[in-house]
Structures are given as structure tokens and as C-alpha cells.
Scaffold this motif. Sequence first.
Motif, PDB file in Angstrom:
ATOM      1  N   SER A  39     -10.271  12.371 -56.499  1.00  0.00           N
ATOM      2  CA  SER A  39      -9.940  10.949 -56.557  1.00  0.00           C
ATOM      3  C   SER A  39     -10.417  10.261 -55.278  1.00  0.00           C
ATOM      4  N   ALA A  40     -10.789   9.006 -55.430  1.00  0.00           N
ATOM      5  CA  ALA A  40     -11.246   8.207 -54.292  1.00  0.00           C
ATOM      6  C   ALA A  40     -10.948   6.741 -54.588  1.00  0.00           C
ATOM      7  N   GLY A  41     -10.800   5.970 -53.535  1.00  0.00           N
ATOM      8  CA  GLY A  41     -10.532   4.544 -53.715  1.00  0.00           C
ATOM      9  C   GLY A  41     -10.988   3.759 -52.505  1.00  0.00           C
ATOM     10  N   PHE A  42     -10.987   2.454 -52.670  1.00  0.00           N
ATOM     11  CA  PHE A  42     -11.343   1.581 -51.557  1.00  0.00           C
ATOM     12  C   PHE A  42     -10.557   0.286 -51.663  1.00  0.00           C
ATOM     13  N   ASP A  43     -10.337  -0.345 -50.525  1.00  0.00           N
ATOM     14  CA  ASP A  43      -9.797  -1.700 -50.419  1.00  0.00           C
ATOM     15  C   ASP A  43     -10.803  -2.506 -49.606  1.00  0.00           C
ATOM     16  N   TRP A  44     -11.241  -3.639 -50.138  1.00  0.00           N
ATOM     17  CA  TRP A  44     -12.222  -4.468 -49.452  1.00  0.00           C
ATOM     18  C   TRP A  44     -11.655  -5.882 -49.335  1.00  0.00           C
ATOM     19  N   ASP A  45     -11.433  -6.312 -48.108  1.00  0.00           N
ATOM     20  CA  ASP A  45     -10.997  -7.685 -47.863  1.00  0.00           C
ATOM     21  C   ASP A  45     -12.238  -8.574 -47.904  1.00  0.00           C
ATOM     22  N   ILE A  46     -12.444  -9.213 -49.029  1.00  0.00           N
ATOM     23  CA  ILE A  46     -13.628 -10.031 -49.259  1.00  0.00           C
ATOM     24  C   ILE A  46     -13.591 -11.301 -48.417  1.00  0.00           C
ATOM     25  N   LEU A  54      -8.370 -12.513 -49.880  1.00  0.00           N
ATOM     26  CA  LEU A  54      -8.818 -12.036 -51.183  1.00  0.00           C
ATOM     27  C   LEU A  54      -9.236 -10.572 -51.015  1.00  0.00           C
ATOM     28  N   THR A  55      -8.592  -9.694 -51.764  1.00  0.00           N
ATOM     29  CA  THR A  55      -8.835  -8.253 -51.629  1.00  0.00           C
ATOM     30  C   THR A  55      -9.236  -7.659 -52.972  1.00  0.00           C
ATOM     31  N   LEU A  56     -10.272  -6.848 -52.939  1.00  0.00           N
ATOM     32  CA  LEU A  56     -10.703  -6.085 -54.117  1.00  0.00           C
ATOM     33  C   LEU A  56     -10.349  -4.627 -53.889  1.00  0.00           C
ATOM     34  N   ARG A  57      -9.675  -4.032 -54.853  1.00  0.00           N
ATOM     35  CA  ARG A  57      -9.324  -2.603 -54.796  1.00  0.00           C
ATOM     36  C   ARG A  57      -9.963  -1.918 -55.987  1.00  0.00           C
ATOM     37  N   GLY A  58     -10.510  -0.741 -55.742  1.00  0.00           N
ATOM     38  CA  GLY A  58     -11.052   0.084 -56.808  1.00  0.00           C
ATOM     39  C   GLY A  58     -10.684   1.526 -56.556  1.00  0.00           C
ATOM     40  N   ASP A  59     -10.446   2.263 -57.622  1.00  0.00           N
ATOM     41  CA  ASP A  59     -10.213   3.696 -57.469  1.00  0.00           C
ATOM     42  C   ASP A  59     -10.697   4.421 -58.713  1.00  0.00           C
ATOM     43  N   ALA A  60     -11.039   5.665 -58.511  1.00  0.00           N
ATOM     44  CA  ALA A  60     -11.526   6.504 -59.597  1.00  0.00           C
ATOM     45  C   ALA A  60     -10.932   7.894 -59.437  1.00  0.00           C
ATOM     46  N   ALA A  61     -10.665   8.532 -60.558  1.00  0.00           N
ATOM     47  CA  ALA A  61     -10.121   9.893 -60.545  1.00  0.00           C
ATOM     48  C   ALA A  61     -10.841  10.727 -61.592  1.00  0.00           C
ATOM     49  N   TYR A  62     -11.256  11.916 -61.201  1.00  0.00           N
ATOM     50  CA  TYR A  62     -11.916  12.845 -62.109  1.00  0.00           C
ATOM     51  C   TYR A  62     -10.986  14.019 -62.386  1.00  0.00           C
ATOM     52  N   THR A  63     -10.873  14.394 -63.645  1.00  0.00           N
ATOM     53  CA  THR A  63     -10.135  15.584 -64.050  1.00  0.00           C
ATOM     54  C   THR A  63     -11.109  16.474 -64.798  1.00  0.00           C
ATOM     55  N   GLY A  64     -11.295  17.701 -64.321  1.00  0.00           N
ATOM     56  CA  GLY A  64     -12.227  18.627 -64.954  1.00  0.00           C
ATOM     57  C   GLY A  64     -11.685  19.176 -66.263  1.00  0.00           C
ATOM     58  N   LYS A  65     -12.529  19.878 -66.977  1.00  0.00           N
ATOM     59  CA  LYS A  65     -12.158  20.462 -68.265  1.00  0.00           C
ATOM     60  C   LYS A  65     -10.958  21.390 -68.102  1.00  0.00           C
ATOM     61  N   TYR A  66     -10.072  21.353 -69.089  1.00  0.00           N
ATOM     62  CA  TYR A  66      -8.948  22.283 -69.117  1.00  0.00           C
ATOM     63  C   TYR A  66      -8.523  22.529 -70.559  1.00  0.00           C
TER      64      TYR A  66
END
Length: 161
Positions: A39-46, A54-66
Amino acid sequence: MSLLRSKYKGNVIDPTDPSSPTRNVNGNPFPNAPRTTFSAGFDWDIFEQNDNKLTLRGDAAYTGKYYFDPFGDYGQNPCDRAGAPGNVRPAGPAITCGNPGYWLVNSRLTFEHGNYAASLWVKNLTNKFYYSYGLNIDIFGLDYLNRGTPRTYGVELTAKF
């Protein structure tokens, strides 16, 4: 990021059931235990000026095969059809072949003014279809699969006092 290498050792399922063949799960991964998660994310104060931000937040999470049960892919290569560990009926392809790896992406845009804030947010931005849980219920002749949350979005208003 996490790396997990779970596997059964020295286990045999139903070794005393004379009506069913012995089912050895040695070497198979534990249920609901993906090898890789990330997982990773960011906060960007535009924009930021005085009490306005004004803040943009994004995050992503990967879950492998199970897999959803200890049988793994039921010995299939390639895994492309129902498997049969039990006596009542085979597990469906989603249970047999497991949950493929998937990404979930979320985002939020927030405008703050003093003690007040307004946000627009989206979860599962790409509307990824995945199962969060699965269970082969042989005795009832069905599979139980819990679908992960589809894309959701909304508005949030906040006041600090």
C-alpha cells in the motif's frame, strides 16, 4: 509492503474418514493469506493561503492472489474449472482458483477554510470486482462468496469547534 510464505506442513485433512480419500494439503498456502500486499499513498497541498487550503489525497493497495480454503488450486494446472475436495459437490471455479491479485485505488479532494472543510471522495475508483471472502460449504451444496465493496463516492462536510 509485506511478503508472506505460509504453507501447511504435516497435515492431512479427514484421515479417518473411510468413505473419502485422504486429502493432503501439505505445501499449500493458508487460506486468505496472500503472498504479497502493498500500500502507498500521498497528500498534496495544491493550494494554501491564509485560512484556505486545497489538498488532494490518493492511496492504492495491492493484494496478491490467495485461496479461500486449504486445498489451494485443487491440483489443477491450469486452474480453470470447479475442483472437488469433498463428497457432496465440487467447489465452484471462484473458490477453486482463488482470488486473483487486485489493486484498490481511493482518492479525496478537500477544501479547508478555517474551522470548516468540504471533501469529495471516491473509494475503489476503478470499480474493481473482487471477493473479500469465500467459503466452500460442501454440506449445503453451495459456495459462499462475499463481494468486495464496489465504487462508492460521496461528500463530507466537517466543522471543528
